[in-house]
Design an enzyme around this catalytic site. Structure first.
Site, PDB file in Angstrom:
ATOM      1  CB  ALA A 132      -0.924  -0.011   1.209  1.00 52.89           C
ATOM      2  CB  ALA A 133       0.184   4.672  -1.272  1.00 45.55           C
ATOM      3  NE  ARG A 134      -1.737   1.218   5.592  1.00 43.83           N
ATOM      4  CZ  ARG A 134      -2.633   0.598   4.842  1.00 43.83           C
ATOM      5  NH1 ARG A 134      -3.133   1.234   3.783  1.00 43.83           N
ATOM      6  NH2 ARG A 134      -3.013  -0.630   5.113  1.00 43.83           N
ATOM      7  CE1 TYR A 135       1.928  -0.368   6.504  1.00 44.53           C
ATOM      8  CE2 TYR A 135       0.673  -1.284   4.686  1.00 44.53           C
ATOM      9  CZ  TYR A 135       0.800  -1.019   6.024  1.00 44.53           C
ATOM     10  OH  TYR A 135      -0.187  -1.391   6.896  1.00 44.53           O
ATOM     11  CB  THR A 136       6.017   2.180  -1.029  1.00 42.39           C
ATOM     12  OG1 THR A 136       4.900   2.937  -1.532  1.00 42.39           O
ATOM     13  CG2 THR A 136       5.649   0.705  -0.983  1.00 42.39           C
TER      14      THR A 136
END
Length: 790
Positions: A132-136
């Protein structure tokens, strides 16, 4: 009594009806659909030929460069921040759509030269999705900055964003043809694009060649661009002529296959282990390995024993196949090319958005040379605008420096005016009155620090002035000469090649490398019997003692039992004049009912199987030349319900057919085939109708056709009569056997019913009864135990 409800509308009903506008539903639907289609084409699905980017990709890169300053040497930022700023400021669509586009820009197995440096899980070649975008996190790559660096020099047009709060570039000032280098794919309304990636060095060299040879053809440009260059390598096995045609027309197909080698143990090749180290572009290795596992588990390829995936970051892609000793490796690879994604056709489609004369863009399918020329024209204009901007900045600075030099000559007067002025505005007015200065020069002088009025500083100002004037003159000469501008384009392309160029990853082969898949190489030869029933069910059985012992569905009977081998073909003749040829091995081996033939072929409604013949040379003669016949034998005799007869060769039906089959008889309206047999040694034939009419004529009276036709008349039938079948006569003892309407078996010999001419009404054999059916010869079974294997 209930009160009548009053209208809540404050507008009279008459005024409401006046606002209604009647339009044509079809015209309005067409107009709105065209608006939607145009929006998808120009604002979503197709890339611009100039920077090779779709709007969402361009906006992501612009946000990272201009708003967030995520350059190559900066720290990474959360992907959620990047996608949020993109959707909030420029791209009013869903976060996931933007993040998916961003992920693709970071994948080194999707883009030949990734434009985003992603930190974290951005997906894998195995098919695993990105986190997910919050992890990368992400930032731009160094080569991505080559698409953006000149944007501050007013090299491209800007436009307002969707809500008019800020500006965004119409196109990025790309320094290399990204549309070819990284490729792209997209599906619009009524059109699509699928541009493969290419090698940067080859594309840049081709551009430089076009600069000096603007009339060059695709064939000449292909001396530099050999073909697509995919990120994970692979091997192109399409011939150069086909690739050139695809590049010329902007559309075509390129065959790409993975690469393999024998594994090495102590520097010695192991012929029993194959290592796959590249796969075709766009194929997920996880699904590919699963397909290989299914082949092993279902024993579809006996030579393949085991599969293991040893892919890792250190070794790259590594899929190991264990092969049975003594196997034909070419046959193994041919099977994998045919039945897995180890070989793929890349459908090339060079459709993109091209600038028009009104300042917008239109979709067009271009050739390779047209794409390169469109980029070079854009690059020429971009460099021209960059030099114009640089000249403008130089002239502004020269103008200020000239004012400083001028004021230094009357420095004492200027200082006195400034000291006696009441403020900055008053000083500016008095200085412009005393000296030939404009407002820009005056305010620049007033903002000077006191130390800069020393003799040393004025020397620096004079030196800077000389340098700026020299630079400005150089730029003016470049702008005045298209030849010099093209030289700058060429030089910068070479610099880019020196900085980012690398070797090809995809090798170029040729069509001679393609090993044709031979299904018989994977079939174990064995003797078998193919059982066909009248209702169209088929099965294979090894040995059969008697016909009655095989299982059939209730109400069904055996039509024929065909002895053959698993390597030979079975030809099924249907009543609608179509013949279907399939390999005996494809028919299921079963001790039960078998399965409908309709699972293997496309039988029409109400169509039944009339006959089945094997191509096994032990039971069916091979093709031979027969004097006086235009086509080789053996031959088939065909009869239809309306009395038409055919004489055609079997050779047309020996090879496997498609599910649609091949036509062997062209029927009239309401007619159908009732009899098909190999002629063999037969010389005459009996035809028998339902009204008990019989005709006996020579087979030589029926002309041989080279292909399907309507044939000739065998017997003239009344409108209420129909042909039941035929019987071929090879020996004097052969007879025609029929079951009449009295359920009595009647046998008719050749002595009583002698040979006559064909086409007549024949002989009425009974005035009191009719014929129900013809009795076919008894089915002869083969004893495989006593028959010599061949």
């Amino acid at each position: 009594m209930a009160k009548k409800r009053r209208s809540t509308s404050s507008v009279p009903q008459e005024q409401n009806t006046d606002n209604i506008k009647y339009v044509s539903l079809s015209q309005e639907t067409r107009r709105r659909y065209l608006n939607y289609a145009l929006s998808v084409i120009t604002s979503r699905a197709l890339p611009d030929v100039r920077d090779g980017l779709k709007p969402v990709q361009r906006r992501i890169l612009y946000v990272m460069f201009a708003d967030l300053r995520l350059t190559f040497d900066a720290k990474t930022r959360k992907s959620a921040k990047i996608t949020g700023d993109t959707t909030g400021g420029y791209h009013p669509h869903g976060d996931m759509a933007v993040y998916d586009a961003m992920v693709r820009l970071a994948q080194d197995f999707t883009l030949r030269y990734p434009l985003i440096n992603g930190q974290g899980n951005f997906g894998s070649i195995m098919g695993l999705p990105a986190a997910a975008a919050r992890y990368t996190e992400a930032k731009l790559t160094l080569i991505a900055e080559e698409l953006l660096n000149e944007i501050r020099s007013r090299t491209v047009d800007m436009r307002t964003n969707y809500d008019g709060t800020r500006n965004e570039p119409v196109v990025l000032p790309a320094r290399f043809p990204n549309i070819l280098v990284n490729g792209t794919s997209g599906i619009a309304v009524g059109m699509a694009t699928n541009i493969p990636p290419h090698n940067l060095t080859e594309v840049a060299n081709a551009c430089q060649f076009l600069i000096t040879n603007p009339e060059a053809t695709v064939a000449q440009v292909m001396k530099y661009i050999k073909g697509p260059d995919f990120p994970l390598g692979g091997r192109i096995v399409t011939d150069r002529t086909t690739i050139r045609k695809a590049y010329e027309e902007g559309r075509g197909s390129v065959k790409v296959r993975g690469e393999w080698r024998f594994d090495k143990e102590k520097k010695v090749e192991n012929p029993n282990k194959i290592v796959i180290y590249t796969i075709p572009y766009g194929i997920e290795s996880g699904n590919f390995v699963n397909d290989l596992g299914d082949i092993v588990a279902n024993r579809k390829l006996p030579q393949l024993v085991d599969v293991s995936d040893e892919t890792n970051d250190e070794n790259g892609l590594r899929i190991v196949l264990d092969i049975k000793p003594g196997s034909d490796i070419d046959a193994v690879m041919a099977y994998l090319y045919k039945h897995t994604n180890f070989e793929q056709n890349f459908s090339l489609n060079l459709t993109c958005l091209v600038p028009d004369e009104q300042g917008g863009t239109i979709p067009a399918r271009l050739s390779l040379v047209q794409i390169l020329k469109e980029f070079l024209d854009f690059r020429f204009k971009t460099i021209t605008r960059r030099f114009e901007y640089q000249l403008e900045q130089l002239e502004k600075r020269i103008h200020i420096l000239n004012g400083m030099v001028l004021i230094f000559k009357g420095l004492d007067r200027a200082l006195k005016i400034i000291r006696n002025s009441s403020g900055k505005q008053d000083a500016a007015v008095k200085l412009m009155a005393e000296f030939p200065l404009d407002e820009i020069q005056t305010y620049a002088i007033l903002e000077l620090q006191l130390y800069r009025i020393s003799q040393l500083e004025i020397d620096n100002i004079n030196e800077e002035l000389r340098q700026k004037e020299a630079e400005a003159e150089t730029i003016r000469k470049i702008l005045a000469s298209p030849k010099k501008l093209w030289k700058v384009v060429s030089t910068e392309l070479q610099d880019l090649t020196d900085k980012f160029g690398d070797k090809r990853r995809t090798s170029i082969g040729n069509v001679e490398e393609i090993v044709e898949y031979d299904p018989q190489a994977y079939i174990v030869k064995e003797n078998t019997n193919v059982v066909v029933t009248r209702e169209g069910w088929v099965k294979r059985v090894g040995r059969l003692q008697k016909v009655e012992s095989t299982r059939v569905r209730e109400g069904d009977t055996v039509l024929n039992v065909i002895p053959t081998s698993t390597l030979d073909q079975i030809i099924f003749f249907a009543s609608d004049g179509a013949a279907y040829t399939i390999t005996a091995d494809q028919i299921p081996a079963s001790s039960g009912y078998g399965e409908p033939l309709a699972k293997h072929v496309r039988l029409g409604d109400g169509v039944n199987i009339v006959a089945a013949i094997s191509t096994d040379s032990r039971f069916t003669d091979e093709d031979f030349e027969y004097h006086g016949y235009p086509v080789p034998g053996p031959y088939l005799f065909v009869a239809t319900e309306r009395g038409q007869v055919l004489h055609i060769p079997l050779t047309n039906f020996r090879q496997p057919s498609t599910k649609a089959g091949r036509r062997y008889c062209r029927l009239g309206k309401g007619d159908r085939v009732v009899f098909v047999r190999l002629i063999g040694e037969a010389e005459t034939v009996f035809l028998a109708s339902e009204m008990a009419r019989v005709v006996h004529f020579s087979l030589e009276d029926v002309p041989v056709l080279s292909s399907a036709g309507k044939g000739v008349r065998g017997i003239r039938l009344d409108s209420k009569d129909k042909l039941l079948g035929a019987a071929l006569m090879a020996r004097p003892s052969d007879t025609l056997k029929v079951m009449n309407s009295n359920d009595k078996l009647v046998s008719m010999g050749q002595t009583k019913y002698t040979v006559t001419s064909r086409g007549g009404k024949g002989v009425r054999t009974s005035m009191r009864s009719t014929f129900k059916e013809l009795i076919p010869p008894e089915i002869e079974l083969i004893d495989w135990a006593t028959m010599e294997e061949t």
